[in-house]
Design a protein around this motif. Structure first.
Motif, PDB file in Angstrom:
ATOM      1  N   LYS A 179      43.526  38.078  35.317  1.00 35.06           N
ATOM      2  CA  LYS A 179      42.424  38.856  34.743  1.00 35.06           C
ATOM      3  C   LYS A 179      41.829  38.124  33.540  1.00 35.06           C
ATOM      4  O   LYS A 179      40.614  38.135  33.319  1.00 35.06           O
ATOM      5  N   ALA A 180      42.695  37.463  32.781  1.00 38.11           N
ATOM      6  CA  ALA A 180      42.230  36.689  31.622  1.00 38.11           C
ATOM      7  C   ALA A 180      41.372  35.509  32.045  1.00 38.11           C
ATOM      8  O   ALA A 180      40.549  35.010  31.262  1.00 38.11           O
ATOM      9  N   GLU A 181      41.554  35.064  33.279  1.00 42.31           N
ATOM     10  CA  GLU A 181      40.757  33.957  33.817  1.00 42.31           C
ATOM     11  C   GLU A 181      39.453  34.447  34.452  1.00 42.31           C
ATOM     12  O   GLU A 181      38.705  33.665  35.033  1.00 42.31           O
ATOM     13  N   GLY A 182      39.212  35.750  34.402  1.00 41.21           N
ATOM     14  CA  GLY A 182      37.987  36.308  34.963  1.00 41.21           C
ATOM     15  C   GLY A 182      38.102  36.762  36.403  1.00 41.21           C
ATOM     16  O   GLY A 182      37.100  37.087  37.046  1.00 41.21           O
ATOM     17  N   VAL A 183      39.333  36.810  36.936  1.00 39.96           N
ATOM     18  CA  VAL A 183      39.547  37.260  38.316  1.00 39.96           C
ATOM     19  C   VAL A 183      39.456  38.777  38.395  1.00 39.96           C
ATOM     20  O   VAL A 183      40.019  39.492  37.553  1.00 39.96           O
ATOM     21  N   GLN A 184      38.744  39.295  39.389  1.00 41.65           N
ATOM     22  CA  GLN A 184      38.660  40.740  39.603  1.00 41.65           C
ATOM     23  C   GLN A 184      39.971  41.241  40.199  1.00 41.65           C
ATOM     24  O   GLN A 184      40.534  40.608  41.094  1.00 41.65           O
ATOM     25  N   TYR A 185      40.430  42.406  39.721  1.00 43.88           N
ATOM     26  CA  TYR A 185      41.693  42.952  40.194  1.00 43.88           C
ATOM     27  C   TYR A 185      41.494  44.387  40.671  1.00 43.88           C
ATOM     28  O   TYR A 185      40.812  45.192  40.013  1.00 43.88           O
ATOM     29  N   ALA A 186      42.078  44.705  41.830  1.00 48.33           N
ATOM     30  CA  ALA A 186      42.031  46.068  42.365  1.00 48.33           C
ATOM     31  C   ALA A 186      43.418  46.484  42.798  1.00 48.33           C
ATOM     32  O   ALA A 186      44.199  45.660  43.281  1.00 48.33           O
TER      33      ALA A 186
END
Length: 498
Positions: free
Chosen positions: A250-257
């Motif tokens: 998430k810190a790298e900008g990855v979307q999480y669901a």
């Protein structure tokens, strides 16, 4: 018309329907339908376009037998006999039989079979993304024996890539998209002293960071968080190192669901990678699914995101219906075929979202199970229920169960081994079967009767062939009986064809 004349006519038939109409059975509907199928096949043209997109759909454990059970189940749900049903993949114009053995196993496991499909080499049971020189559980044998995965190869060509599964995303088959491991079970940790590789979850994180994987969705949340962390559904993680890989991404900008709501909020414009982890372990069976997306919904989202991310270069996607396998292991055919239908619906959706001109779609299984079918059941016998007698004066079964020599009815389907064994210790290995009703046999929780008792009551894989169905560019390469690793080579050729 006498028999001799009929044989003479048959011997002189050509491919034209006009001449075929001159034989006595020409007005029979089965004959007419057969002629139509031949005409359709004659009209089929080979597609030799370069494959811009490639999608491989793997229903884990869905061999020819399990596929047959799913076909009947889907047809019977529609109120038909079942055997006349055609699953979406069965309408594909090209198919082959696939030999599934591992290099050290007549009966394969999913790590070895997945590696064959995704990397083009057969290997040992229990290892991922490495060749047959690696010994399972021995880290020291990994260096120099790693193999490139289809995701890595396609990413290097500029394509977006993804992996979707209803199993843990770090489980054997999906892991073959991005990982190399001396043991399929090293999902969240490696043994002390193992310095040649990191665990499979960490390898996925690295693949997302370096652009090898753009979309990853499935279960397995526990393998990405520490033992001191509680996830969104109140379950703790398994990582002894305490690293929170989800937060790192998430810190790298990855979307999480993690559930329906966050899944629905994902941006599918391809600008950011996606990680979806919808259960602590495996995702729910389709029959029990609540609060999480279906296989078709995940696959649709993945395709839309990858289409946007890949642009003119296209994309590669592996889709796994992992829980068909798990239900078979449990001897629970009802859930196996329900997930099988969900897989078939996903195949139809994938086909509808893509263009045959530039997209190669491959549908297969990694292995089969020890499933078996009894006879002689009358037509329309419930695939989950009792074997009913044949009606000699009509089509549908008589509704009267056939009885075995012990005077008891039996189900249409069963397993050669597993938790439902009639040869159990508490029965003094006597092979005593209990009475069974149609209502009991068709209950969604029913465990099919089996013969051989196995450890922990888990039914096993079998070594028989599975089918591969294909359509799109170079789908005609799938023909005859092939080794499983040839699936990779057909995909790779289609992507690079001039």
């Amino acid at each position: 018309m006498n028999k001799l004349l009929t044989l003479s006519l048959l011997a002189s038939l050509t491919a034209t329907t006009a001449i075929a109409q001159d034989i006595p059975q020409s007005d029979n509907q089965w004959f007419i339908d057969g002629q139509a199928q031949i005409a359709a096949r004659l009209a089929t043209q080979q597609n030799t376009n370069r494959a811009k997109n490639i999608i491989v759909l793997i229903a884990d454990g869905n061999g020819v037998g399990t596929n047959y059970a799913t076909r009947l189940y889907q047809g019977q749900k529609k109120g038909n006999y079942g055997d006349e049903e055609i699953l979406p993949q069965e309408a594909f114009p090209n198919l082959a039989l696939v030999k599934t053995y591992n290099t050290n196993g007549q009966t394969p496991d999913s790590a070895g079979t997945g590696t064959a499909i995704m990397s083009g080499v057969k290997t040992k049971a229990g290892v991922i993304g490495v060749n047959e020189n690696v010994n399972r559980g021995d880290c020291a044998t990994v260096p120099g024996n790693e193999v490139a995965t289809m995701n890595e190869i396609m990413a290097a060509m500029g394509k977006a890539t993804g992996v979707v599964s209803t199993a843990r995303i770090t489980h054997a088959t999906p892991a073959t998209s991005y990982a190399s491991s001396a043991d399929r079970n090293w999902e969240e940790s490696v043994p002390e002293g193992c310095t040649t590789q990191v665990d499979i979850a960490q390898q996925l994180v690295e693949a997302i960071k370096n652009g090898t994987v753009d979309v990853a969705m499935g279960g397995g949340r526990r393998n990405f968080i520490g033992t001191d962390v509680t996830d969104e559904e109140g379950k703790t993680g398994r990582r002894a190192d305490g690293v929170n890989l989800i937060e790192a991404l998430k810190a790298e900008g990855v979307q999480y669901a993690w559930g329906d709501e966050s899944f629905g909020a994902l941006n599918l414009d391809g600008s950011k990678p996606i990680l979806g982890l919808f259960e602590s372990s495996h995702m729910q069976y389709e029959a029990d699914r609540e609060g999480e997306p279906s296989l078709a919904e995940m696959s649709s989202a993945a395709i839309k995101s990858l289409q946007a991310a890949g642009g003119d270069n296209g994309f590669f996607l592996q889709i796994e219906a992992g829980r068909v396998d798990h239900a078979n292991h449990d001897g629970n055919l009802a859930r196996a075929v329900e997930d099988g239908v969900a897989f078939a619906e996903t195949v139809a959706m994938v086909d509808a979202l893509t263009d045959d001109e530039d997209t190669l779609i491959i549908v297969t299984a990694d292995h089969e199970h020890a499933i078996a079918f009894n006879g002689y059941c009358g037509r329309g016998s419930n695939i989950l229920g009792l074997c009913m007698d044949i009606d000699n004066a009509g089509e549908k079964n008589t509704g009267t169960p056939l009885l075995a020599e012990d005077g008891k009815p039996f189900t249409v389907a069963g397993y050669l081994n597993g938790g439902g064994s009639v040869m159990r210790e508490e029965l003094n290995w006597a092979g005593v079967r209990g009475d069974l009703t149609e209502e009991q046999a068709t209950d969604g929780d029913y465990m099919q009767q089996a013969l051989i008792p196995t450890g922990a009551g888990e039914e096993t894989h079998s070594g028989e062939d599975v089918a591969v169905y294909a359509k799109g560019p170079y789908a005609h390469l799938f023909d005859g009986t092939i080794e499983q690793n040839v699936i990779f080579h057909a995909m790779n050729y289609a992507a690079n064809a001039q």
